[in-house]
Design an enzyme around this catalytic site. Structure first.
Site, PDB file in Angstrom:
ATOM      1  CD  GLU A 129      -2.851   1.250   2.372  1.00  7.26           C
ATOM      2  OE1 GLU A 129      -2.676   0.478   3.325  1.00  7.26           O
ATOM      3  OE2 GLU A 129      -3.751   2.091   2.326  1.00  7.26           O
ATOM      4  N   GLY A 269       2.896   2.443  10.971  1.00 10.34           N
ATOM      5  CA  GLY A 269       2.673   1.621  12.156  1.00 10.34           C
ATOM      6  C   GLY A 269       2.499   0.144  11.835  1.00 10.34           C
ATOM      7  CG  MET A 271       0.150  -3.187   4.924  1.00 10.54           C
ATOM      8  SD  MET A 271      -0.888  -1.751   4.459  1.00 10.54           S
ATOM      9  CE  MET A 271      -2.093  -2.587   3.429  1.00 10.54           C
ATOM     10  CG  ASN A 273      -0.029  -6.772   4.001  1.00 14.79           C
ATOM     11  OD1 ASN A 273      -0.096  -5.906   3.156  1.00 14.79           O
ATOM     12  ND2 ASN A 273       0.882  -6.769   4.961  1.00 14.79           N
ATOM     13  CG  HIS A 305      -6.143   0.654  12.598  1.00 13.60           C
ATOM     14  ND1 HIS A 305      -6.913   1.799  12.518  1.00 13.60           N
ATOM     15  CD2 HIS A 305      -5.558   0.526  11.398  1.00 13.60           C
ATOM     16  CE1 HIS A 305      -6.784   2.319  11.315  1.00 13.60           C
ATOM     17  NE2 HIS A 305      -5.965   1.569  10.607  1.00 13.60           N
ATOM     18  CD  GLU A 306      -2.933  -1.986  10.679  1.00 13.86           C
ATOM     19  OE1 GLU A 306      -3.420  -2.200   9.539  1.00 13.86           O
ATOM     20  OE2 GLU A 306      -2.563  -0.853  11.057  1.00 13.86           O
ATOM     21  CG  HIS A 309      -7.709  -1.883   7.919  1.00 12.19           C
ATOM     22  ND1 HIS A 309      -8.542  -0.937   7.361  1.00 12.19           N
ATOM     23  CD2 HIS A 309      -6.594  -1.207   8.321  1.00 12.19           C
ATOM     24  CE1 HIS A 309      -7.960   0.262   7.450  1.00 12.19           C
ATOM     25  NE2 HIS A 309      -6.776   0.128   8.032  1.00 12.19           N
ATOM     26  CD  GLU A 328      -6.272   3.350   6.701  1.00 10.90           C
ATOM     27  OE1 GLU A 328      -6.461   3.178   7.929  1.00 10.90           O
ATOM     28  OE2 GLU A 328      -5.653   2.527   6.004  1.00 10.90           O
TER      29      GLU A 328
HETATM   30  N1  TRP Z   1      -3.086   0.840   5.802  1.00 14.49           N
HETATM   31  C1  TRP Z   1      -2.125   1.086   6.837  1.00 14.49           C
HETATM   32  C2  TRP Z   1      -2.952   1.384   8.075  1.00 14.49           C
HETATM   33  O1  TRP Z   1      -3.445   0.517   8.694  1.00 14.49           O
HETATM   34  C3  TRP Z   1      -1.231   2.256   6.512  1.00 14.49           C
HETATM   35  C4  TRP Z   1       0.109   1.957   5.970  1.00 14.49           C
HETATM   36  C5  TRP Z   1       0.962   1.030   6.422  1.00 14.49           C
HETATM   37  C6  TRP Z   1       0.788   2.630   4.935  1.00 14.49           C
HETATM   38  N2  TRP Z   1       2.133   1.126   5.713  1.00 14.49           N
HETATM   39  C7  TRP Z   1       2.051   2.086   4.816  1.00 14.49           C
HETATM   40  C8  TRP Z   1       0.458   3.666   4.096  1.00 14.49           C
HETATM   41  C9  TRP Z   1       2.984   2.537   3.884  1.00 14.49           C
HETATM   42  C10 TRP Z   1       1.380   4.130   3.166  1.00 14.49           C
HETATM   43  C11 TRP Z   1       2.632   3.564   3.063  1.00 14.49           C
HETATM   44  O2  TRP Z   1      -3.252   2.466   8.425  1.00 14.49           O
HETATM   45 ZN    ZN Z   2      -5.538   1.683   8.618  1.00  5.60          ZN
END
Ligand code: TRP
Ligand code: ZN
Length: 885
Positions: A129, A269, A271, A273, A305-306, A309, A328
């Site tokens: 992302e 913080g 991600m 996936n 949070h993750e 998602h 978000e």
């Molecule tokens: N989607 C991630 C979140 O939970 C945000 C994120 C993680 C991100 N790594 C990143 C955005 C690198 C841009 C680039 O908020």
């Molecule tokens: Zn997020």
């Protein structure tokens, strides 16, 4: 294309078009080898049946890829049959349905951008992302192209025993030369930004969760073996979050495995996936000896949070990146509700509002202001902002307030049911809310489309004869770069009336008798609200729970604020009353300091604090928050012109005065909140520790030998990082020679003990970078030369350069401009390595217009120095050029 044009290329919401091609299946094969990784991709493509005229030209994203082979339906393409330049692979004539296979070479070991496939301490991992997948293979790297992924990873068995990707493992085997492979299949269609791969020598904590419908889910958290003892809190938080999402939103997890991997080098913080979340170690590891209470709370919030998602983002994803807040903002709202339920709702609200009002209001008032649904961007990585996240969450919270919990839940159910498996827009989300509630959201959409923080001014009129009380509301919103003239917002204002003995019953037409709380909807530029049968002149308690992200102006006098602080039934507004009282007094001190008048602290603040300090019935966590004076960042945000030194001196003066006049009370608080129980990161213990360490911080405003010794004793004897750091910070910032001697000794011991714990070394750096005593820049330069510092590690950069430039205003803004020159130097070095982090570091300079002339000029000149660099990244170019426009 010329460098400048590429840097400034703009993507616009109004230019959105559905993709010409779809990718039904994606098969990936990774051959991870030192020196070069080969990626083979086989894509099952077809022309988008939704288009009336079928496209013939295929354009795929690809960045920095070395193309080795390209074949269409099994036939190798000759160089004349395609082109690859400017980040695009173009094949001019393709059939309606076909298979495209490519092999590319990439270099993860040389990838310092931490986007795409890279290595962190030898471990291979990905961050896709928003647009990182195109650095891995040629693809339609956009969130509205959803595909079913099958991924095979091959690597050396000894160095990389663990090979992970999304979904479930379906096959594995040995390969010649001591190598092995694993194939993963993800049954859920997803956009490429949710793809992940991990390969390394990892240890794993395993647990399980049984969903409400009785399915068993394996939970695994992967870390370096040395960190296995720091996973209890993350695992506990994960299970709590899974159960909470079932209870509160009726949402269950959908795969048989849920994995988290911790990596040390990470731009953000964490991600989300699909099935394989990748986390910054700072957001997953926690142990009482190495992690503060704040760290524990961060782990809980980010793990949740993750996880959340998985539905708000993955099962229902974004059509394009203008919809980023769809996932978000909504997910921050969800994790913030979760944290509120896990701890104290009022305290969580105070913390969220503090962040919003310092960081987001400042962004909204500056040159990078943008709506929650932006209409244009140059580099999407720059739009992972406090506006998208925090203001986005506030907007969802307002929908919740307007609808009430039941209709809000029906709206969520409808949204998830209707759009499961699809890539949608913010309008789709709001339409589901509108349909489930029967309400009209057309005016409300202004919150998504207009940037800027609305201002609501309120006046109250009491008519003793008629026994009525009238509130007159006026709203306005300052211009922002994308829009000068704002239409009025729909603003939900929760409010009540407070009398001598507390809340008064409200008599308004349409409201149930006996209610003490009402949500008033301000929709016009000016509007009034009249209360009947009001027996005494009331004090209005406005914007309870901070029911809308606005700046509220009401001319309270200080005695009224003291009364609200004592009597308001709304916990948030009690804190807010104390906060307003302190802000007013500090602003007066700032003005006195600027005018060269002697400073004197209003005794009402001292007396209000004394009352709070000595009332055992009060919620200790709330008391700790009320007794914390508004920060320099918030005072700066409120100021027309930011007078850095005056703000700092005024606040220091108030802290020292309070310490002097309330010394016995603070001493009692300090001893009364020491605890003998073993450490737990629960709300009750955290509240005690925050009161205890608040008392210490006040007492160490004084240069008194026995108090300094007490801080040293605390440092020496603490069995948890919260108390250790609090003691060290208070010594570091106390100018007495005795304190400085202790601080030197403490820093040495701290480093010697924790040098192998990277996250603790980060705290060691950060506390020093924040030190307010003179000489900050010199200290920070010395920290950069320390062997533990590493410019390639974003956590280190944030702990030293970020902490200094954003969290140490008196030193960063020193009058000779050396702080600005330092920042430019660091940003430019970093820009060539990691543009996302470099661009973020520019934030403090973008606020130059709010500083007095000489500093504003020096800050502007610093930005100009960035902008003249010809090979500057798109990321930094966008921020610097917008800041100067
Ligand atoms: N989607 C991630 C979140 O939970 C945000 C994120 C993680 C991100 N790594 C990143 C955005 C690198 C841009 C680039 O908020
Ligand atoms: Zn997020």
């Amino acid at each position: 294309m010329a460098m400048r044009d590429a840097q400034a290329r703009v993507t616009r919401l109004r230019d959105y078009r559905a993709p010409d091609f779809l990718i039904d299946r994606t098969e990936l094969h990774f051959d991870l080898r030192p020196g070069e990784t080969l990626v083979r991709a086989t894509l099952a493509l077809r022309a988008n049946p939704g288009h009336p005229v079928r496209a013939r030209e295929l354009r795929l994203h690809g960045e920095g890829l070395q193309l080795r082979e390209l074949a269409l339906d099994g036939r190798a393409l000759a160089p004349a049959e395609y082109s690859y330049s400017d980040g695009e692979l173009v094949i001019p004539d393709v059939p309606a349905v076909f298979e495209l296979s490519s092999t590319v070479a990439i270099h993860p070991e040389a990838n310092t951008s931490l986007e795409g496939l890279y290595q962190s301490r030898g471990l291979y991992c990905t961050q896709c992302e928003a647009e990182g997948f195109r650095k891995i293979t040629f693809y339609l790297d956009r969130p509205d192209v959803l595909s079913e992924f099958t991924t095979t990873i091959e690597a050396d068995q000894g160095a990389f025993p663990v090979l992970l990707s999304n979904g479930n493992p379906v096959a594995e085997g040995a390969a010649p030369g001591g190598r092995h492979w694993v194939t993963w299949h993800d049954p859920f269609q997803k956009p490429a930004y949710l793809f992940a791969l991990v390969a390394g020598d990892l240890a794993c904590m395993e647990d399980s969760f049984t969903t409400a419908s009785g399915r068993n889910v394996a939970l695994r958290i992967y870390v370096e073996p040395k960190d296995l003892d720091k996973l209890d809190h993350a695992m506990y938080s994960l299970k709590q979050a899974m159960a909470w999402d079932e209870r509160r939103f009726g949402l269950e997890y959908d795969l048989d495995i849920f994995m988290i991997v911790a990596v040390d080098d990470f731009n953000m913080g964490a991600m989300e996936n699909k099935g394989l979340n990748i986390f910054n170690t700072s957001c997953v590891l926690a142990h009482p000896e190495t992690t503060t209470d704040l760290g524990f709370q961060r782990v809980e919030a980010v793990v949740a949070h993750e996880y959340f998602h998985n539905w708000s983002g993955n099962r229902v994803t974004c059509r394009d990146w203008f919809q980023l807040s769809l996932k978000e903002g909504f997910t921050v709202f969800r994790d913030s509700e979760f944290s509120a339920d896990m701890g104290s709702r009022t305290i969580k609200r105070v913390e969220d509002v503090n962040l919003l009002r310092t960081a987001q209001f400042a962004e909204d008032a500056g040159p990078t202001a943008h709506p929650v649904q932006p209409d244009a961007y140059q580099e999407i990585s720059n739009f992972y902002t406090v506006t998208i996240y925090e203001k986005g969450a506030e907007v969802v919270r307002m929908i919740h307030t307007l609808l009430g919990p039941d209709a809000f839940r029906r709206g969520c159910d409808l949204y998830f049911e209707r759009h499961d498996g699809a890539a949608v827009t913010i309008e789709d989300f709001v339409a589901a809310m509108a349909e489930a509630s029967g309400r009209d959201f057309s005016q409300f959409m202004g919150w998504y489309r207009q940037a800027g923080t609305p201002r609501v001014a309120v006046r109250g009129h009491y008519d003793a004869g008629a026994q009525t009380y009238r509130l007159d509301f006026t709203q306005s919103c300052p211009p922002t770069p994308e829009c000068a003239d704002k239409a009025p917002f729909q603003i939900p204002i929760r409010l009540g009336l407070v009398g001598r003995n507390g809340d008064l019953p409200l008599h308004v037409s349409g409201l149930a008798e006996g209610a003490t709380d009402i949500v008033f909807e301000l929709t016009e530029s000016t509007q009034s609200l009249v209360f009947e049968r009001v027996g005494e002149a009331p004090i209005p308690s406005l914007l309870r729970g901070f029911s809308a992200p606005v700046k509220l102006a009401f001319d309270y006098d200080r005695d009224e604020l003291v009364q609200l602080l004592r009597r308001d039934s709304d916990g948030f507004n009690r804190w807010e009353a104390g906060n307003r009282l302190a802000v007013g007094i500090l602003q007066e001190l700032i003005a006195d300091d600027l005018a060269g008048r002697p400073l004197a602290l209003d005794a009402r603040l001292v007396e209000a604090y004394r009352e709070l300090l000595t009332d055992p019935a009060l919620d200790p966590a709330l008391v700790a928050h009320i007794l914390t004076l508004p920060g320099e960042a918030y005072l700066s945000e409120l100021a027309e012109i930011i007078e850095v030194e005056a703000i700092h001196r005024a606040r220091q003066f108030a802290r020292r005065e309070l310490a002097q006049r309330l010394r016995p009370e603070f001493e009692a608080l300090y001893t009364g909140n020491r605890s003998a129980e073993s450490y737990r990161a629960n709300a009750e213990q955290i509240a005690r520790r925050s009161l205890h360490n608040l008392a210490l911080a006040y007492l160490l405003q004084l240069e008194v030998p026995e108090l300094i010794d007490r801080a040293w004793q605390q440092f020496d004897q603490a069995d948890n990082m919260t108390d250790t750091n609090a003691a060290l910070v208070s010594l570091l910032n106390n100018p007495a020679p005795q304190a400085q001697d202790h601080a030197r000794e403490a820093l040495g011991r701290y480093y010697a003990r924790w040098q192998s714990e990277s996250l603790v070394v980060n705290q060691w750096f950060q506390m020093q970078a924040w030190c307010v005593l003179p000489g900050g820049l010199e200290r920070v330069r010395a920290l950069l030369a320390h062997p533990a510092f590493d410019l390639r590690n974003p956590n280190k950069v944030r702990s030293v350069i970020g902490a200094f430039s954003a969290g140490n205003p008196v030193n960063f803004h020193r009058a000779d401009g050396a702080g600005y020159a330092f920042l430019v130097e660091q940003v430019l070095t970093l820009d060539a390595m990691n543009p996302q982090i470099a661009a973020r570091l520019l934030t403090p300079l973008t606020r130059w217009r709010k500083y007095p002339q000489a500093r504003a000029g020096a800050m502007r000149a610093a930005l100009e120095q960035v902008l003249v660099v010809p090979e500057l990244s798109k990321d930094s170019f966008e921020i610097a050029s917008k800041a100067l426009r």
